[in-house]
Structures are given as structure tokens and as C-alpha cells.
Design a protein around this motif. Structure first.
Motif, PDB file in Angstrom:
ATOM      1  N   ILE A  44       0.863  -1.190   0.000  1.00 16.19           N
ATOM      2  CA  ILE A  44       0.000   0.000   0.000  1.00 16.19           C
ATOM      3  C   ILE A  44       0.890   1.227   0.000  1.00 16.19           C
ATOM      4  O   ILE A  44       1.781   1.365   0.855  1.00 16.19           O
ATOM      5  N   LEU A  45       0.667   2.119  -0.948  1.00 14.49           N
ATOM      6  CA  LEU A  45       1.343   3.414  -0.954  1.00 14.49           C
ATOM      7  C   LEU A  45       0.351   4.406  -0.372  1.00 14.49           C
ATOM      8  O   LEU A  45      -0.775   4.537  -0.868  1.00 14.49           O
ATOM      9  N   TYR A  46       0.772   5.095   0.661  1.00 17.38           N
ATOM     10  CA  TYR A  46      -0.169   5.846   1.504  1.00 17.38           C
ATOM     11  C   TYR A  46       0.270   7.294   1.687  1.00 17.38           C
ATOM     12  O   TYR A  46       1.463   7.598   1.725  1.00 17.38           O
ATOM     13  N   ALA A  47      -0.691   8.190   1.781  1.00 18.53           N
ATOM     14  CA  ALA A  47      -0.415   9.578   2.193  1.00 18.53           C
ATOM     15  C   ALA A  47      -1.442   9.939   3.258  1.00 18.53           C
ATOM     16  O   ALA A  47      -2.554   9.383   3.265  1.00 18.53           O
ATOM     17  N   PRO A  48      -1.116  10.868   4.167  1.00 19.99           N
ATOM     18  CA  PRO A  48      -2.083  11.193   5.228  1.00 19.99           C
ATOM     19  C   PRO A  48      -3.381  11.764   4.675  1.00 19.99           C
ATOM     20  O   PRO A  48      -4.406  11.732   5.349  1.00 19.99           O
ATOM     21  N   THR A  49      -3.334  12.253   3.450  1.00 10.26           N
ATOM     22  CA  THR A  49      -4.543  12.803   2.826  1.00 10.26           C
ATOM     23  C   THR A  49      -5.383  11.701   2.171  1.00 10.26           C
ATOM     24  O   THR A  49      -6.408  11.986   1.559  1.00 10.26           O
ATOM     25  N   SER A  50      -4.949  10.447   2.318  1.00  6.01           N
ATOM     26  CA  SER A  50      -5.716   9.326   1.757  1.00  6.01           C
ATOM     27  C   SER A  50      -6.921   9.025   2.644  1.00  6.01           C
ATOM     28  O   SER A  50      -6.821   9.092   3.874  1.00  6.01           O
ATOM     29  N   PRO A  51      -8.066   8.640   2.051  1.00  9.37           N
ATOM     30  CA  PRO A  51      -9.212   8.265   2.906  1.00  9.37           C
ATOM     31  C   PRO A  51      -8.985   6.946   3.646  1.00  9.37           C
ATOM     32  O   PRO A  51      -9.680   6.635   4.602  1.00  9.37           O
ATOM     33  N   LEU A  52      -7.999   6.164   3.223  1.00  6.37           N
ATOM     34  CA  LEU A  52      -7.767   4.848   3.833  1.00  6.37           C
ATOM     35  C   LEU A  52      -7.342   4.980   5.291  1.00  6.37           C
ATOM     36  O   LEU A  52      -6.337   5.613   5.600  1.00  6.37           O
ATOM     37  N   GLN A  53      -8.109   4.390   6.173  1.00  6.07           N
ATOM     38  CA  GLN A  53      -7.783   4.419   7.602  1.00  6.07           C
ATOM     39  C   GLN A  53      -7.768   3.030   8.225  1.00  6.07           C
ATOM     40  O   GLN A  53      -7.134   2.823   9.245  1.00  6.07           O
ATOM     41  N   ASP A  54      -8.486   2.075   7.587  1.00  3.98           N
ATOM     42  CA  ASP A  54      -8.571   0.734   8.161  1.00  3.98           C
ATOM     43  C   ASP A  54      -7.706  -0.222   7.336  1.00  3.98           C
ATOM     44  O   ASP A  54      -8.040  -0.568   6.193  1.00  3.98           O
ATOM     45  N   PHE A  55      -6.588  -0.617   7.926  1.00  6.35           N
ATOM     46  CA  PHE A  55      -5.643  -1.472   7.210  1.00  6.35           C
ATOM     47  C   PHE A  55      -5.920  -2.963   7.469  1.00  6.35           C
ATOM     48  O   PHE A  55      -5.288  -3.818   6.854  1.00  6.35           O
ATOM     49  N   ALA A  56      -6.844  -3.258   8.377  1.00  7.63           N
ATOM     50  CA  ALA A  56      -7.075  -4.657   8.767  1.00  7.63           C
ATOM     51  C   ALA A  56      -7.467  -5.558   7.593  1.00  7.63           C
ATOM     52  O   ALA A  56      -7.003  -6.701   7.517  1.00  7.63           O
ATOM     53  N   PRO A  57      -8.307  -5.086   6.652  1.00  5.40           N
ATOM     54  CA  PRO A  57      -8.685  -6.000   5.560  1.00  5.40           C
ATOM     55  C   PRO A  57      -7.543  -6.350   4.601  1.00  5.40           C
ATOM     56  O   PRO A  57      -7.679  -7.266   3.798  1.00  5.40           O
ATOM     57  N   PHE A  58      -6.411  -5.647   4.722  1.00  7.10           N
ATOM     58  CA  PHE A  58      -5.306  -5.897   3.787  1.00  7.10           C
ATOM     59  C   PHE A  58      -4.416  -7.008   4.351  1.00  7.10           C
ATOM     60  O   PHE A  58      -3.274  -6.809   4.734  1.00  7.10           O
TER      61      PHE A  58
END
Ligand code: NDP
Ligand code: OXD
Length: 308
Positions: A44-58
Motif C-alpha cells: 500500500i502506498l499511503y499519504a495522510p490525505t488518503s481516505p484509507l484508515q482501516d488497514f485490517a482488511p489488507f
């Protein structure tokens, strides 16, 4: 095929560089900007401005790679169990060196006196030379050290402060709580390049601002919470600090009614000191994925307990 979820704004900036960098690193990858099947994702490539907050399903993800250098907005996320890396990008470092050097020279040379001179005053007072202007860096990591070296090359006497002890040729180094006062003593320009952690918040406060040389300048391209805003305003009003150049704030964008906007001794830049550059960052990402795929240790791993 390695599945990469680009969960950040700005895919158009990476599209010309990331696939090519991955290919050059020998990675056959499929990069997606939506992940309807999270369990299929490898990175996962992530930025704090990403809506992704729940990493558990990955459940299959081998790493979460932050495109930002500062990770305070993800480091405490309880759903994140995968290894977390942060961005150390030569392009970002170069821009921070340019920002810090430019703003240090502005204050060192007293450029404002001549650039803004409505009274056409013939002020012939020459500034001291750099070797007479002590500078202190709070933070001697990737960015602080690169900036310190650039200022050293211009002959500024540079001190640096970090959490752990360091021995760096030509640099006076201090560490830990006990070393802070000595690091700040006599500093005429203080630059804060620390991460935002519980230990660094309000590191510049009424007590520590009083440790600098009278009339010192503060430059903060680190993070807003490093500074106690009210203490800084009091130090500016009282003259202990003569100017503050601030790039980062507790709330961004800085609210219109914040006293910094109207303060005559504050320069505000809107979090532009340094940005991750897709062209160079793509190489860093590809190298880290290559490492993960071949079982080598990841670069730039975040220590979740330290917070950076
Ligand atoms: P690093 O992690 O490489 O360096 C952090 C430095 O801070 C290290 O020297 C570390 O000490 C020191 N440090 C951390 N905690 C403490 C503490 N409690 N006491 C004393 N020193 C401490 O980070 P970078 O140099 O890459 O980046 C620094 C920060 O710059 C980022 O976290 C981010 O907030 C900010 N930034 C701002 C940007 C902008 O555009 N304005 C762009 C990019 C980053 P030690 O060496 O002992 O570990
Ligand atoms: C970063 C930033 O942390 O841009 O990368 O502030």
C-alpha cells in the motif's frame, strides 16, 4: 504479479515514473488506485490525505509505504499491523535544503531591509559574515543533517540536537533533554526539523526560546506542534525572537483568524518547504518493494514505539 494499491492523491504525477521504476527493479506489478478486494493487495502506498484508515482488511499486505516523510498521522493507527516505511526521497531532501538555506540567508543578510524600503533609506550597515552567525538545528535526521551540511559549507557555525548521540565531523552535536540548553545557547537562527511525537511537542516554548541569543530567528519547516504558538508570539512581542518563518502549523491551512497571519514578525509559507518528488520517490519505492520481494530488510522503517 505484485499488486500495489496507490492509496494517495496524485497518481497522475507518479504514473510516468513508478511503473518504469518497478520494471527497472525487476518487479512485475499491477498498480491500482481502488482496492475492491483488499486481501489481494501486496503493498500500500499511503499519504495522510488518503481516505484509507482501516488497514485490517489488507491481510496479505507486506508493507505500507508512506509517501510523506512525517508519519504522525498513521503511526498510531491500531489497524496497521504491517511494517510501515516513511519517505526518504533525494528530491524532497534537495528542496528542504534549498528552503532552509534560502530562509537562513534572508535573515542572515537582512534582505528585507533592502527589498522593502519605501523610505529609500541608504542603510549602509553590512551584515556579519556567516562564520559569525551561530545556527542550531533541532533534529539531525535525513533533512536536518542535509541542511546543516549545506549551511556548514557556507561557513555558518552549526550545532545540532538529536535524540541519540552523534559524532559528525565539523558539527557540534548535542542530544537528549540534557543537551538541549547547550544546543540552543547563543543560537541566532534556530531551525526545527523534528518529527511530531509526544516527546517533541512544544519543544520550542517560553523556557527554550529564552535559551537562544536575544533577537534570534526561528525557522520551522518541521511540524506545527513543535512550537508553543502563544509562547512564540510572546517572545516575538518581547523581542527575544526577532522573526519566525513558519511552514507548518497545528491546523492546516492556517485558520484566517490565527494571530500568526497578522503578526509583523511572522512569515508564513503554506507547507511548501519540501514535497516528495515522484521522479525520485518512484526509485525509492521500487527499491523497497524489490527488497521486500527478495527478503532483504526494508529501508526507512518507522519505529512505531518511537513514533518516527
Ligand atoms: P528523521 O526521522 O530522519 O530525523 C528526525 C530527527 O529528529 C532525528 O535526528 C531524531 O533523532 C530527532 N528526534 C526525534 N525525536 C527526538 C527527541 N525526542 N529529541 C531530540 N531529537 C529527536 O526525519 P527527517 O529529517 O526525514 O524529517 C523530519 C521532519 O520534517 C518530518 O518528521 C516531518 O515532520 C518534517 N517534514 C516537513 C516537510 C515540509 O514540507 N514542511 C517535508 C518533509 C518533512 P535521532 O537521530 O537520534 O533519531
Ligand atoms: C512530509 C511533508 O512529511 O510533506 O513529507 O510534510
Amino acid at each position: 504479479m505484485t499488486q500495489i494499491f496507490f492509496s494517495a492523491p496524485g497518481w497522475d504525477e507518479y504514473e510516468p515514473f513508478l511503473p518504469a521504476a518497478l520494471e527497472a527493479a525487476g518487479i512485475s506489478a499491477d498498480i491500482v488506485t481502488e482496492a475492491p478486494a483488499p486481501a489481494a493487495i501486496d503493498y500500500i502506498l499511503y499519504a495522510p490525505t488518503s481516505p484509507l484508515q482501516d488497514f485490517a482488511p489488507f491481510t496479505r499486505a507486506k508493507a505500507v509505504m508512506s509517501l510523506w516523510a512525517g508519519v504522525e498521522r498513521i503511526v498510531g493507527n491500531q489497524s496497521l499491523t504491517q511494517p510501515l516505511t516513511r519517505m526518504v526521497d533525494p528530491g524532497l531532501t534537495e528542496s528542504m535544503v534549498e528552503y532552509v538555506t534560502g530562509h537562513v540567508l534572508r535573515h542572515h543578510l537582512g534582505m528585507d531591509r533592502h527589498i522593502i524600503n519605501p523610505g529609500h533609506i541608504w542603510d549602509h550597515a553590512c551584515p556579519p559574515i556567516a562564520r559569525q552567525r551561530p545556527v542550531t538545528f533541532l533534529g539531525l535526521g535525513e533533512l536536518g543533517l542535509a541542511c546543516a551540511r549545506a549551511l556548514q559549507a557556507l561557513n555558518f557555525p552549526v550545532k545540532g540536537w538529536s535524540r541519540s548521540p552523534k559524532s559528525i565531523p565539523g558539527l557540534a552535536t548535542f542530544h537528549g533533554e540534557a543537551g538541549l540548553q547547550e544546543a540552543l545557547r547563543d543560537a541566532q537562527i534556530v531551525i526545527t526539523l523534528l518529527p511530531n511525537t509526544p516527546d517533541t511537542q512544544n519543544i520550542l516554548n517560553a523556557d527554550t526560546l529564552a535559551m537562544t541569543a536575544p533577537g534570534a530567528v526561528v525557522i520551522n519547516p518541521g511540524r506545527g506542534p513543535l512550537i508553543d504558538d502563544a509562547a512564540l508570539i510572546a517572545a516575538l512581542d518581547g523581542g527575544q525572537i526577532s522573526h519566525a518563518t513558519l511552514d507548518v502549523f497545528r491546523i492546516e491551512p492556517l485558520p484566517q483568524d490565527h494571530p500568526f497571519w497578522a503578526h509583523p514578525k511572522v512569515t508564513i509559507t503554506p507547507h511548501v518547504a519540501a514535497d516528495t518528488r515522484a521522479v525520485t520517490a518512484s526509485q525509492v519505492i521500487a527499491e523497497n518493494i524489490r527488497r521486500a520481494e527478495t527478503g532483504e530488510p526494508l529501508l526507512h522503517l518507522v519505529d512505531r514505539t518511537r513514533g518516527y
